[in-house]
Scaffold this active site. Structure first.
Site, short mmCIF file in Angstrom:
data_model
loop_
_atom_site.label_atom_id
_atom_site.label_comp_id
_atom_site.label_asym_id
_atom_site.label_seq_id
_atom_site.Cartn_x
_atom_site.Cartn_y
_atom_site.Cartn_z
N ASP A 117 0.85 -1.19 0.00
CA ASP A 117 0.00 0.00 0.00
C ASP A 117 0.89 1.24 0.00
O ASP A 117 1.62 1.48 0.97
CB ASP A 117 -0.91 -0.02 1.24
N ASP A 207 -2.77 2.33 -6.16
CA ASP A 207 -1.68 2.42 -5.19
C ASP A 207 -1.58 1.21 -4.27
O ASP A 207 -0.88 1.26 -3.26
CB ASP A 207 -1.86 3.68 -4.33
N GLU A 208 -2.24 0.12 -4.60
CA GLU A 208 -2.15 -1.06 -3.73
C GLU A 208 -2.36 -2.33 -4.52
O GLU A 208 -2.88 -2.32 -5.64
CB GLU A 208 -3.18 -0.97 -2.60
#
Length: 678
Positions: A117, A207-208
């Protein structure tokens, strides 16, 4: 908090301290109250949010929803009281204990799963381009905060919050416009690094994502901790961005662990059953992916605040299984969940939709104009993705923020042309007029995958010259395993390996949260539509459902619109994100940008690293007369040769491509199928 107590502004008058107002304060605080970097005691922050919201239509709508939830809780408690009358709870507990033993037998500690993350991703990218922001409290987004820097979070600023409210909490806050192309660029770089460690990782947002590093660690004789540390160091060295990570035996635990040492840290949970159960025992139920704000309050009403409380209330949960989802909660208590990591699959998609948010409109002609825009966007998504369906649902939101839906089903596959879609939407809307609307949308469900059908026909050209046993045909097997279902899927969402992924109603709550951000921006900013409105809950649908906040939801453009996808999820995600809980819509700009350009030729079945134009040229070659003649000649020569040597015909059987859903580890070659839409 010193930052709050010392800030300028008029005195805050808190609402009366009653159970109802306490729950309303929590509701107004939004879904991102558990984000890293926020103060543990947010009482004063929540009061400020309530004070600046008071008197608005948004406030009144949230107040109405809070009362509705309170009434729902009262009904559930009555059901509980009736259910336990004259019942031997000990006997029920014994039955649940048998189920717990069965679940325990399914515990798999063999895989090293990682949830990665990025830390305050949008904000961190802005700092790359403007280092002076590093020590300042700032937020990204206009109208609604997409993400807040860790300095801003100290003041209570968080994603999903109106910038107007954020300024009240932090008068010195710097608010920046979003730069989505830049975020997409950096997301692509980061995801390419992650894929070095697991080529078939599951991207859960810009983003993860989730990785299975078991094979990498074995091949490189490295421990999971050292592997993740190396991965994080590589990301920082090549992008100057930081990433936090969680290492655990399954995706649910890995996601929880990734939040333990934020920012720029990692946490590994010991792969030992008693350690895992102890870790979960005191964990807030809200920290479990697949448990939303509404679920949290429902559980609290029957005495469940931590995962350890699930066991204490197991008899009641068994009696109220329909309301709470017993098996999912027992999995959370035990710390058991799916460990299958693979990219989101095209066949997981359950619906395609488009919608528009706008300042309040009462003029029928203008409302129809918005509906035409929605129909045009939906046509683009359906035809571009190769989909049709049998049910069209109209969604509209009044100026009071109440949301309504109207649907129409057909006994045929609908036309995907914008004029036809508009006429269906108009037919559904007309009886409801006159109305004053803030949002209008169309969604198509009961989908049919036209692309898969087209691919199957194209593959037939090859199969025409290659006699293949039906039992060995991956295409035929896939049609058997995933038949077209004309009924809505009303069963609990399950992961690929059969684990429950969320509490009942969680995915509907996730979709409602997406509307929450527009409500704030429209009402508190005098109709200034935010550029940070989440485009969709379009995560790859998680087996452990998503809890997404706006910073992790991709934004397709600067217009106030969204295309959305809902489906059972293939991996846990943030809002998700995921992205219910979860997808491959045109709004997944970040996910697409981060995906490798592997495309499969439907004729020769080769995986090709090229763009769509290159693929089309390759297909033209495969379909050329010369290619067909060569295939025909090869088939004839091989058959004749075998017949001469053995005295009988033998069939040529192509290599079997493993279907993605059948792989437990997600490392099979077939997983690249449908990684990118045409």
């Amino acid at each position: 908090m010193r930052e709050i107590n010392g800030m300028a502004g008029k005195a805050v008058t808190p609402p009366a301290s009653t159970p109802d107002s306490d729950s309303l304060l929590r509701r107004l605080a939004g879904p991102s109250v558990t984000k890293a970097g926020l103060a543990k005691d947010q009482t004063e922050i929540n009061r400020i949010i309530a004070e600046v919201s008071k008197g608005s239509k948004f406030y009144e709508n949230e107040k109405r929803k809070d009362k509705e939830l309170t009434a729902r809780i009262e009904r559930i408690l009555k059901i509980r009281d009736e259910a336990i009358k004259g019942v031997d709870l000990k006997r029920i507990e014994q039955g649940v204990d048998k189920l717990i033993a069965q679940l325990e037998a399914k515990r798999d500690l063999s895989q090293a799963i990682v949830h990665v993350d990025m830390d305050a991703f949008f904000a961190s990218v802005e700092v790359l381009d403007n280092p002076d922001l590093a020590s300042k409290p700032f937020a990204v987004g206009h109208g609604v905060v997409s993400t807040a820097s860790y300095e801003a979070r100290k003041f209570g600023v968080r994603s999903g919050m109106a910038t107007f409210v954020a300024k009240r909490l932090c008068p010195e806050l710097v608010v920046l416009r979003s730069h989505f192309e830049r975020y997409s660029e950096m997301s692509s770089k980061v995801m390419s690094i992650f894929r070095r460690y697991d080529p078939t990782m599951c991207v859960a947002g810009c983003d993860e994502g989730y990785l299975n590093i078991t094979r990498y660690c074995e091949d490189h004789s490295i421990s999971p901790e050292d592997c993740v540390r190396q991965m994080r160091e590589t990301v920082h060295a090549e992008t100057s961005l930081t990433v936090s990570a969680g290492i655990a035996p399954n995706k649910m635990l890995a996601k929880i662990c990734s939040d333990k040492n934020k920012p720029n840290g990692q946490f590994k949970l010991d792969f030992e059953p008693n350690t895992i159960k102890a870790f979960m025992h005191d964990l807030s139920i809200r920290k479990v992916p697949g448990v939303g704000r509404v679920n949290e309050r429902l559980l609290e009403s029957i005495g469940i605040k931590t995962c350890g409380d699930i066991f204490k209330q197991r008899a009641v949960l068994s009696l109220l299984d329909r309301q709470f989802g017993l098996e999912f909660l027992l999995q959370a208590y035990l710390g058991i969940a799916s460990n299958v990591v693979q990219p989101g699959q095209r066949e997981e998609r359950k619906s395609i939709g488009a919608e528009r948010t706008f300042n309040a409109l009462s003029d029928t002609a203008k409302i129809y104009a918005k509906l035409q825009e929605v129909a045009a966007e939906l046509e683009h998504d359906l035809e571009g993705g190769g989909w049709t369906g049998k049910t069209v649902t109209l969604k509209y939101k009044l100026d009071t923020f109440q949301v309504f839906t109207r649907a129409k089903s057909f006994d045929r596959w609908i036309s995907t042309k914008k004029d036809d879609l508009f006429m269906i939407g108009q037919e559904l809307l007309k009886p409801e007029l006159p109305l004053t609307l803030r949002l209008i949308g169309l969604r198509v469900t009961k989908l049919k995958d036209l692309k898969a059908e087209s691919d199957s026909k194209a593959r037939g050209i090859k199969r025409f010259f290659e006699t293949t046993s039906p039992a060995l045909s991956p295409q035929k097997r896939q049609r058997i395993e995933t038949p077209q279902n004309d009924e809505e899927d009303d069963v609990p969402h399950l992961s690929q390996d059969g684990f429950a992924t969320s509490m009942p109603g969680y995915h509907e709550e996730v979709e409602a949260e997406l509307l929450h951000h527009d409500d704030i921006a429209v009402d508190l900013e005098d109709g200034d539509i935010a550029d940070s409105h989440p485009a969709s809950r379009t995560t790859y649908p998680p087996p452990v459902s998503p809890q997404r906040s706006p910073e992790q939801l991709p934004r397709p453009s600067f217009k106030a619109s969204s295309s959305s996808v809902s489906s059972p999820h293939a991996s846990p995600t943030k809002r998700s994100k995921r992205i219910s809980p979860n997808s491959l819509s045109k709004t997944d700009d970040f996910v697409r940008a981060a995906s490798p350009s592997f495309l499969e030729c439907p004729i020769c079945s080769k995986l090709l690293e090229m763009d769509n134009q290159g693929l089309n040229a390759h297909i033209d070659f495969c379909l050329s007369k010369q290619a067909i003649k060569e295939a025909q000649a090869a088939s004839f020569n091989t058959g004749s040769s075998n017949q001469r040597s053995t005295g009988k015909k033998t069939s040529r059987t192509p290599p079997i491509s493993q279907h993605a859903g059948s792989s437990a580890t997600g490392h099979e070659t077939g997983l690249f199928r449908y990684r990118k839409e045409g």
